[in-house]
Design an enzyme around this catalytic site. Structure first.
Site, short mmCIF file in Angstrom:
data_model
loop_
_atom_site.label_atom_id
_atom_site.label_comp_id
_atom_site.label_asym_id
_atom_site.label_seq_id
_atom_site.Cartn_x
_atom_site.Cartn_y
_atom_site.Cartn_z
N PHE B 360 44.16 91.19 91.23
CA PHE B 360 43.34 91.38 90.01
C PHE B 360 41.91 91.81 90.33
CE2 PHE B 360 42.57 86.53 88.88
CZ PHE B 360 41.75 86.39 89.97
N GLU B 361 41.25 92.27 89.26
CA GLU B 361 39.92 92.89 89.37
C GLU B 361 39.96 94.11 90.28
OE1 GLU B 361 36.67 90.53 88.92
OE2 GLU B 361 37.76 88.83 88.10
N GLY B 362 41.05 94.84 90.20
CA GLY B 362 41.23 96.05 90.99
C GLY B 362 42.13 95.76 92.18
#
Lengths: 87, 533
Positions: B360-362
């Site tokens: 997550f978050e890229g």
């Protein structure tokens, strides 16, 4: 549809842009900004130039890059390199 | 720790957080119940943590991202779900409002957010748009009386707890932009908003994760956050805060795993000797220790960066700390033997909780390619530690040997020996190693530019490799700067040791990979290459 090799530079550039963003070539105009209007970030605009070099058989180095901000500037850049290639 | 314990602002706050967490947080209960007890959230609120980075004028403390990172790292040592809940609130949840909100928006929302009466969430991901936010389907169109919002978001952290959501939507035509994105503020009670049920997850079970459905919502124009259709730029700034805070959580989790390792190894015996005396064990622990040190150095340094530098450097911090935390917790389980597989040690929970941070978050693979491309676009070199002229590899080896022969206690806590000053030779050697690594990365970049010209941006495999090499360079440089500032012998030795690993990794990354056709042939039956791009 992919333009044939005899199509104008403008049409070929618009086609390449349409491959990178979900917009039809007919909806892309010269004054549109790559980032704000077409949602392309700086890396995306480099990918565009990269595809352009491949499609038009241009020799562009990373060091040659001046950042382009609009569709029109991209077309102009392509024409500059084509002219340079023609000698 | 992250930041240093003697940090005047962060130190006292982090000490308070530690005392509270030790008394009030029960990670296993949170995991079992898939919820954070109300008393824990109210305790965080009483400490003022929900307003930590919010402006003082609206009830916050106005602290820096660096201080917030210190707090999140500390909380993550005790429980990652709690750290994620607060970190999301301080980063993705409120950064946009604080940075781009109007006075009226600040007055309406910030006091409640600062007190903890209202939690914040952030929603960008959609089923068809994960790491690629240029393809958002959730959209808002101007219908005169307001903005009509339709669409769905998934995997919204704090989704079930939040009272305020910042969402990213496509806003074609808004603000004169043909295809822009905007950020909108959505209140929990807004008609047309549905919060989907909680997701059942591998880890972070105490952290709320839901979907959101926007069913023909009509929002007043005042709910646009920042510039209409300027969302792409604003999103980048918000995400860079979120990534950095998440990276801090990884440091805390890794530090917790390392503490468990030291505690276990100092008491356990095998083959008639303490485990801590076995060379193979010591080498592994030394490398894990060095990696945590570099993670903390990088994340602390990045958290103090300007907004512009944070955009790129937070990518490296996120990748290095999430990959590092995964490797360290995995290594800690290995060093515990069968005991590590048992929930009672807490390591299994750490492992489950840390897994998603690589996604997550890229997703890390996406971020690495982006980092590689950003490196090629950089006009000025990244900050480097001032480098010494010394290049003696013998000194490098002796620094590593000093660490390997340190007492077991030195691996767990700073002893007098560990705090001793590093010799000038050891410092010079560490600096020379970092410089050699930087030259390897430069050489890789130059070779790619010469080989592919502008076409390098269409070489995702190489961009990914260059990105990974840059991550190593960033981490080693940050670790060197921190070690040089402290002058501690153990830290300088850790930099030297990790630099050896980094240089080996970058050598591998620089080597020609097997041809694409070989992969295609391997996958001919199971996963044929799709047509087109």
């Amino acid at each position: 549809m992919r333009p044939d090799p005899t199509a104008t530079v403008d049409d070929r550039v618009l086609y390449i842009i349409s491959q990178l963003v979900p917009v039809q070539p007919s909806q892309i105009r010269a004054e549109q900004r790559l980032r704000e209007d077409l949602g392309m970030d700086s890396v995306g605009s480099m990918e565009l130039l990269s595809m352009l070099a491949e499609e038009l058989d241009l020799d562009i180095g990373v060091e040659d890059i001046t950042e382009v901000h609009t569709v029109g500037a991209t077309i102009a850049l392509a024409k500059t390199f084509l002219a340079r290639k023609a000698g | 720790m992250l930041p240093r314990a003697d940090d005047e602002v962060s130190g006292p706050i982090i000490s308070q957080v530690r005392r509270f967490a030790a008394r009030a947080i029960d990670a296993r209960a949170i995991d079992r119940d898939a919820a954070i007890p109300r008393e824990v959230l109210s305790g965080l609120a009483e400490l003022g943590l929900f307003g930590l980075t919010l402006p003082e004028a609206f009830g916050g403390s106005g602290c820096s991202l660096a201080t917030a990172c210190g707090v999140i790292a500390e909380l993550a040592r005790f429980d990652r779900s709690v750290a994620v809940t607060l970190g999301l609130h301080l980063g993705l949840g409120t950064r946009g409002l604080t940075a781009f909100g109007t006075r009226a928006q600040h007055e309406r929302y910030l006091p409640g957010l600062a007190s903890g009466a209202c939690l914040a969430a952030f929603a960008a991901t959609e089923s068809g748009a994960g790491s690629d936010l240029s393809t958002l389907q959730t959209n808002a169109s101007d219908v005169g009386a307001g903005l009509r919002v339709n669409g769905e978001k998934i995997y919204v952290t704090n989704g079930g707890l939040a009272g305020l959501y910042t969402i990213a939507v496509a806003t074609p035509g808004l603000g004169g932009s043909a295809r822009g994105q905007s950020l909108l503020l959505i209140e929990r009670g807004d008609p047309g908003l549905q919060v989907a049920p909680e997701e059942h997850k591998l880890g972070l079970r105490g952290s709320s994760t839901t979907g959101l459905v926007f069913d023909s919502m009509l929002l007043p124009h005042e709910r646009v956050l920042g510039e209409a259709s300027g969302g792409a730029r604003e999103l980048g700034i918000i995400l860079s805060w979120g990534r950095t805070l998440m990276s801090a959580g990884c440091c805390g989790a890794a530090r917790a795993a390392l503490e468990k390792v030291a505690s276990h190894l100092s008491t356990r015996r095998q083959f008639g000797r303490p485990l801590a005396a076995l060379e193979v064990v010591r080498e592994q622990v030394a490398l894990l220790t060095a990696r945590v040190f570099a993670m903390e150095a990088l994340v602390d340094e990045v958290s103090r960066e300007s907004e512009k530098a944070l955009l790129v450097r937070s990518l490296a911090a996120k990748v290095f700390s999430s990959e590092g935390a995964w490797a360290i917790v995995d290594g800690a389980i290995q060093l515990h033997g069968g005991l590590g597989f048992i929930e009672d040690t807490g390591l299994a929970l750490l492992l489950r909780d840390v897994r998603v941070t690589r996604i997550f978050e890229g997703a890390n693979d996406v971020l690495l390619a982006h980092l590689g491309a950003s490196e090629l676009l950089q006009t000025s070199p990244p900050p480097r530690a001032a480098l010494s002229e010394a290049t003696a590899s013998a000194a490098l080896a002796s620094a590593a040997a000093a660490l390997a022969s340190a007492s077991p206690e030195a691996l767990a806590s700073p002893s007098a020996a560990a705090l001793a000053s590093a010799s000038p030779e050891a410092l010079a050697s560490a600096a020379a190693g970092a410089e050699a690594l930087a030259q390897q990365v430069d050489a890789l970049q130059k070779s790619l530019q010469a080989r592919f010209r502008i076409g390098v941006f269409r070489q995702p495999r190489w961009l990914h490799r260059l990105g990974a090499a840059c991550v190593w360079r960033e981490a080693i440089d940050a670790a060197l700067r921190r070690a040089r500032a402290s002058g501690r012998a153990d830290e300088v030795a850790q930099v030297s040791l990790l630099t050896q690993a980094a240089r080996a990794a970058v050598s591998t990354l620089s080597a020609e990979p097997p041809p694409r056709e070989l992969y295609d042939l391997c996958l001919r039956e199971s996963l044929p290459r799709p047509e087109g791009r």
